[in-house]
Design an enzyme around this catalytic site. Structure first.
Site, mmCIF file in Angstrom:
data_model
loop_
_atom_site.group_PDB
_atom_site.id
_atom_site.type_symbol
_atom_site.label_atom_id
_atom_site.label_comp_id
_atom_site.label_asym_id
_atom_site.label_seq_id
_atom_site.Cartn_x
_atom_site.Cartn_y
_atom_site.Cartn_z
ATOM 1 N N ASN A 48 0.823 -1.219 0.000
ATOM 2 C CA ASN A 48 0.000 0.000 0.000
ATOM 3 C C ASN A 48 0.856 1.268 0.000
ATOM 4 O O ASN A 48 0.404 2.316 -0.457
ATOM 5 C CB ASN A 48 -0.931 0.011 1.212
ATOM 6 C CG ASN A 48 -2.006 -1.051 1.117
ATOM 7 O OD1 ASN A 48 -2.357 -1.490 0.025
ATOM 8 N ND2 ASN A 48 -2.515 -1.485 2.251
ATOM 9 N N ASP A 95 1.709 1.042 -9.426
ATOM 10 C CA ASP A 95 0.384 0.428 -9.361
ATOM 11 C C ASP A 95 0.425 -1.004 -9.884
ATOM 12 O O ASP A 95 -0.339 -1.861 -9.444
ATOM 13 C CB ASP A 95 -0.606 1.260 -10.177
ATOM 14 C CG ASP A 95 -2.036 0.753 -10.058
ATOM 15 O OD1 ASP A 95 -2.478 0.471 -8.926
ATOM 16 O OD2 ASP A 95 -2.714 0.625 -11.093
ATOM 17 N N ASP A 98 2.321 -3.363 -6.972
ATOM 18 C CA ASP A 98 1.900 -3.462 -5.572
ATOM 19 C C ASP A 98 1.339 -4.843 -5.253
ATOM 20 O O ASP A 98 1.583 -5.399 -4.187
ATOM 21 C CB ASP A 98 0.905 -2.352 -5.207
ATOM 22 C CG ASP A 98 -0.287 -2.283 -6.163
ATOM 23 O OD1 ASP A 98 -0.432 -3.171 -7.029
ATOM 24 O OD2 ASP A 98 -1.076 -1.327 -6.038
ATOM 25 N N ARG A 103 2.364 -10.380 -2.774
ATOM 26 C CA ARG A 103 2.590 -11.838 -2.826
ATOM 27 C C ARG A 103 4.018 -12.186 -2.407
ATOM 28 O O ARG A 103 4.251 -13.212 -1.763
ATOM 29 C CB ARG A 103 2.277 -12.353 -4.232
ATOM 30 C CG ARG A 103 0.798 -12.276 -4.586
ATOM 31 C CD ARG A 103 0.506 -12.914 -5.929
ATOM 32 N NE ARG A 103 1.052 -12.145 -7.033
ATOM 33 C CZ ARG A 103 0.440 -11.098 -7.606
ATOM 34 N NH1 ARG A 103 -0.723 -10.692 -7.131
ATOM 35 N NH2 ARG A 103 0.989 -10.474 -8.624
ATOM 36 N N ASP A 116 -6.064 -0.260 -3.597
ATOM 37 C CA ASP A 116 -5.622 -0.137 -4.981
ATOM 38 C C ASP A 116 -6.698 0.534 -5.834
ATOM 39 O O ASP A 116 -6.448 1.514 -6.539
ATOM 40 C CB ASP A 116 -5.284 -1.523 -5.530
ATOM 41 C CG ASP A 116 -4.531 -1.456 -6.850
ATOM 42 O OD1 ASP A 116 -4.272 -0.337 -7.335
ATOM 43 O OD2 ASP A 116 -4.203 -2.516 -7.401
ATOM 44 N N HIS A 117 -7.915 0.003 -5.777
ATOM 45 C CA HIS A 117 -9.004 0.546 -6.586
ATOM 46 C C HIS A 117 -9.378 1.967 -6.141
ATOM 47 O O HIS A 117 -9.743 2.808 -6.968
ATOM 48 C CB HIS A 117 -10.231 -0.360 -6.502
ATOM 49 C CG HIS A 117 -10.017 -1.711 -7.102
ATOM 50 N ND1 HIS A 117 -9.310 -1.904 -8.266
ATOM 51 C CD2 HIS A 117 -10.429 -2.957 -6.708
ATOM 52 C CE1 HIS A 117 -9.286 -3.190 -8.567
ATOM 53 N NE2 HIS A 117 -9.953 -3.847 -7.636
ATOM 54 N N ASP A 120 -6.870 4.280 -7.608
ATOM 55 C CA ASP A 120 -7.102 4.366 -9.054
ATOM 56 C C ASP A 120 -8.225 5.344 -9.377
ATOM 57 O O ASP A 120 -8.150 6.098 -10.350
ATOM 58 C CB ASP A 120 -7.445 2.985 -9.623
ATOM 59 C CG ASP A 120 -6.229 2.086 -9.735
ATOM 60 O OD1 ASP A 120 -5.097 2.604 -9.677
ATOM 61 O OD2 ASP A 120 -6.407 0.860 -9.871
#
Length: 394
Positions: A48, A95, A98, A103, A116-117, A120
């Protein structure tokens, strides 16, 4: 602060699994670079943190464009355009990695996808405003308004169909292609000047700026055809083809429709022409409201809950509407600035509260990795870290 998410919503969010399908045209070519880039990122860096850093860079670099061209048609020095292009490239890169970083560090969580969204949706407001300013679309304020509202609506539709189908679907011409085209516009404008876009195209008899605008509209048509096919023809995965929350597949149109309706109404009914005189401020304010509504839709999808029509973000635009209704008792420019402050505080308060509630429920931190990173996985034959999940997933 009053709670936004209930315990049942938090429970459903903790059980949420990311689902995405489709690959855009440029992603296969950029994946090797993204895999290389994430391998250069220290394991202590939270995913993040990458996302928010990219967003800040993108916003700040775009604000320089707006500073030099608040009317979206003035000449802009070359260096803010180069800065905006580099800033957007950095945002795109961060972006893209991330999710891979999540992972690598075994720190994937539903908060990551939501974060994330959410970033965006805010970034889209500044990217669209930045590129339309670079194209000097302020010379045609109707076209400027259409491009900015249409881009936000298409992005909203992508999450609307996700709310219906449960899967985020990427088209051949999607975000990556759009961002790359915008970077190209920035660099071309820096090299040739804003006036380049007013030149006539030989044989076609139209200005050069019509070409990127036509490309964007073509992409809008493809995406909205795909999204509406899922929403209105295929139906949802819930009971009786409802959404993931078992609600109406059509209802999400109304929250966004309310914002777009107010944006158009205030612009065309303004006696002082507040939109025409201050287009960048106007579009930024309404863009933030649209980002807030999109965030609420993402939350509704991830928590499998109903989306409300009312939103506190509407208070800002509502002030403009009420002021017009009473024959502009106050200066519309002043009310527009008040609207800007109100919607900015509102989306900040909403985002902060939601993140805090999720972090507390899941026992994690937003910008700090709390789990022990896994051992480095074996590299593939080309020396890059193996990664098969979709770009941007957490």
């Amino acid at each position: 602060m009053a709670r936004i998410l209930s315990d049942s919503q938090l429970k459903r969010l903790s059980e949420h699994k990311y689902s995405a399908g489709g690959t855009s045209l440029l992603e296969p070519f950029l994946q090797p670079y993204w895999r290389w880039l994430v391998e250069q990122t220290p394991l202590w860096v939270a995913p993040n943190l990458l996302t928010i850093a990219g967003l800040i860079i993108n916003i700040v670099s775009t604000l320089f464009l707006i500073y030099y061209s608040p009317d979206a048609k003035s000449e802009i020095p070359w260096w803010p355009l180069v800065m905006a292009g580099v800033g957007l490239f950095m945002y795109q890169s961060l972006d893209a990695i991330d999710g891979k970083q999540a992972r690598r560090t075994n720190s994937s969580s539903p908060l990551g996808e939501l974060f994330d969204h959410g970033c965006d949706s805010v970034s889209l407001t500044f990217v669209t405003l930045g590129v339309t300013t670079a194209l000097s679309l302020g010379q045609d304020t109707n076209l400027l308004l259409f491009e900015n509202l249409a881009a936000a609506f298409i992005f909203y539709c992508a999450h609307w169909q996700t709310y219906v189908s449960g899967t985020l679907k990427f088209g051949k011409l999607d975000v990556t292609e759009g961002q790359t085209a915008v970077i190209g516009v920035y660099f071309i404008t820096a090299l040739l000047g804003v006036g380049f876009w007013q030149k006539q195209v030989p044989l076609l008899g139209v200005q050069v700026k019509v070409l990127p605008v036509a490309f964007s509209i073509f992409g809008y048509i493809l995406q909205i055809k795909s999204h509406f096919s899922t929403i209105f023809l295929e139906g949802g995965i819930g009971k009786n083809k409802s959404t993931v929350a078992g609600t109406s597949t059509v209802f999400p149109l109304f929250p966004m429709g309310a914002v777009i309706g107010m944006a158009v109404m205030v612009a065309f009914k303004s006696p002082s022409h507040v939109y025409e005189n201050h287009p960048c401020l106007y579009l930024t304010a309404f863009g933030i409201v649209m980002a807030k509504v999109t965030n609420r839709l993402v939350v509704a999808h991830m928590t499998k809950s109903e989306m409300d029509l009312w939103d506190t973000g509407l208070i800002g635009p509502g002030l403009l509407v009420v002021n017009q209704y009473f024959n502009c008792v106050f200066s519309e420019y002043l009310v527009l600035w008040i609207c800007m402050v109100v919607v900015t505080v509102d989306i900040w308060r909403y985002s902060l509260t939601v993140c805090q509630e999720i972090c507390q429920y899941l026992g994690i931190y937003c910008f700090v990795i709390t789990s022990k990173p896994p051992k480095q996985r074996p590299a593939s034959s080309d020396g890059s870290l193996k990664a098969t999940s979709s770009r941007g997933s957490k």
